[in-house]
Design an enzyme around this catalytic site. Structure first.
Site, mmCIF file in Angstrom:
data_model
loop_
_atom_site.group_PDB
_atom_site.id
_atom_site.type_symbol
_atom_site.label_atom_id
_atom_site.label_comp_id
_atom_site.label_asym_id
_atom_site.label_seq_id
_atom_site.Cartn_x
_atom_site.Cartn_y
_atom_site.Cartn_z
ATOM 1 C CE LYS A 54 4.319 15.193 -15.658
ATOM 2 N NZ LYS A 54 5.624 14.601 -15.953
ATOM 3 C CG ASP A 61 0.692 18.518 -8.492
ATOM 4 O OD1 ASP A 61 0.611 18.941 -9.664
ATOM 5 O OD2 ASP A 61 1.752 18.088 -7.996
ATOM 6 C CE1 TYR A 70 8.937 13.621 -7.858
ATOM 7 C CE2 TYR A 70 7.778 14.330 -9.827
ATOM 8 C CZ TYR A 70 8.931 14.271 -9.072
ATOM 9 O OH TYR A 70 10.081 14.876 -9.533
#
Ligand SMILES: Cc1ncc(COP(=O)(O)O)c(C=O)c1O
Length: 435
Positions: free
Chosen positions: A273, A245, A143
């Site tokens: 995050k 990523d 994702y």
């Protein structure tokens, strides 16, 4: 009366003015319905019905220090009183950028934004600008945000996904611009031979390999030995940009992210995050010769980029993560290992096909007769999702909050007593689910 009565009432009220009652589609998946929270501290979350939960969701990853960390709150509080947003520079940006350059192997220059999704966009643009090529290789089940040009083959239905060796490139939602699908090639994760084969045919036209260096959005699947190294080698050989990523893995697998943990340095990497103790911040970092293009001919902008709150939060959070030579990581490793081992032991003792895989800081629990899970198709075909769903609902009833897709995050704030409590809750929940 339901133990979530007030949440239920608020959810009904929310649906009158919020589309679906939520602000992110991921939250629609909350069971038995999205819950409303009013407080969070350390490893605990408290909902509006007065229920407390040991939290392994950690806001989908960011709360690596636990909720409401005092050092982060103090730093934000004092910084924001002086000013919040200048449409200009301030010194804390340099502080955080210097820190990233010091600790992240691929970081020679940085740019800040507010979300993982944005940084992925910046990375793809930069890779295309630098190579003059268009095509991007990505992996099934990974994702990279919700935008049109990346919500691709994340959870493709198997009847449409095509052969494993040559997956179809599939959109993730209606309303997506289908033309961008042509810019991508999709392969299964962890199969270097297939990547080599693709590069032998098309390497000269591939701008970028983009991946979660450990697949955390489907299972918690580490790269197999040699896989990341193989990608690095191919990128060097064909002049392709290697982009990690690290939205999830950054500051979680180690202070230096997955690239530090696995010892492979990409050309570009994104962080989000866990880099700001629960506040919104994100970074794209990479080689100077690539990143400098942002100062030349490649656009990257954003009104709220590097705002004072984000930068103060990151400076404080990274200082905590660095403290005592990585004490946070040692703690997470120890407790995560206890939890993984405890859960696997429970499965054996109760003769349940409970499978635990991944790393102590982020691991995956599934019910499967055929472990381990190696790629998206393994997860899609071998893991009993309905059973896990029931398990995570039972855990919620027993005071433990889990992510429905099976990944568990451990924080610096979890305690051994909470791990023991979690294992007790797991035993009760398994008994219910397998009754
Ligand atoms: C690997 C990865 N990339 C990108 C994103 C998108 O980040 P954000 O939700 O901050 O836009 C996520 C979010 O979960 C992610 O896990």
């Amino acid at each position: 009366m339901s133990q979530w009565q007030r949440s239920k009432e608020l959810y009904e009220l929310a649906q009158e003015t919020l589309a679906g009652g939520v602000s992110s589609n991921v939250r629609l998946l909350g069971k038995p319905h999205p819950l409303f929270f009013e407080r969070a501290e350390g490893a605990m979350l408290y909902d509006v019905d007065g229920n407390g939960y040991i939290d392994y969701v950690l806001s989908q990853g960011p709360m690596i220090l636990g909720h409401s960390h005092p050092a982060v709150l103090d730093a934000v509080n004092s910084a924001m009183r002086k000013g919040q947003l200048y449409a200009g520079q301030h010194e804390l940006e340099i502080t955080v950028a210097q820190k990233m350059v010091e600790i992240v192997p691929s970081a020679e220059l940085c740019r800040f934004g507010l979300s993982g999704s944005e940084m992925v966009q910046a990375a793809m643009r930069l890779a295309r600008a630098a190579t003059g090529r268009n095509l991007i290789l990505r992996f099934e089940g990974h994702y990279h945000g919700w935008f049109d040009n990346v919500l691709i083959s994340v959870a493709p239905p198997l009847d449409k996904a095509g052969p494993r060796e040559h997956p179809n490139v599939l959109p993730g939602t209606v309303g997506q611009t289908l033309s961008s699908l042509e810019d991508f090639v999709v392969l299964p994760f962890n199969d270097l031979a297939l990547v080599e084969d693709l590069f032998a045919r098309q390497g000269e036209s591939i701008a970028c390999i983009m991946l979660e260096p450990m697949m955390c959005n489907t299972g918690a699947i580490p790269p197999e030995p040699g896989f990341l190294q193989g990608l690095r080698r191919l990128c060097d050989q064909y002049g392709t940009i290697l982009f990690f990523d690290e939205t999830i893995t950054g500051f979680r697998l180690s202070l230096a992210g997955a690239q530090g943990y696995f010892g492979v340095t990409p050309d570009l990497s994104s962080f989000a995050k866990a880099m700001a103790g629960g506040f919104a911040n994100a970074a794209l970092v990479g080689k100077r010769e690539l990143m400098i293009r942002f100062a030349q001919d490649v656009n990257h902008s954003g009104t709220f980029n590097s705002n004072v709150i984000s930068m103060a939060a990151s400076a404080a959070a990274i200082a905590e993560l660095e403290r005592d030579n990585g004490a946070v990581y040692r703690h997470i490793n120890k407790l995560g290992t206890q939890l993984m081992t405890g859960l696997a032991d429970l499965g054996r003792r109760l003769q349940i096909p409970l499978h635990v895989q991944g790393l102590p800081c982020s691991f995956h629990v599934s019910f499967t007769e055929e472990p381990p899970l190696r790629d998206y198709r393994d997860w899609a075909t071998k893991a009993d999702k309905a059973r896990y769903n029931d398990f995570s609902t039972a855990m919620l009833e027993n005071g433990v909050r889990l992510i429905g897709r099976g990944i568990w995050y451990v924080s610096a704030a979890h305690t051994e007593a909470q791990i023991a409590q979690t294992l007790e809750a797991a035993e009760k929940s398994l008994a219910k689910v397998y009754a």
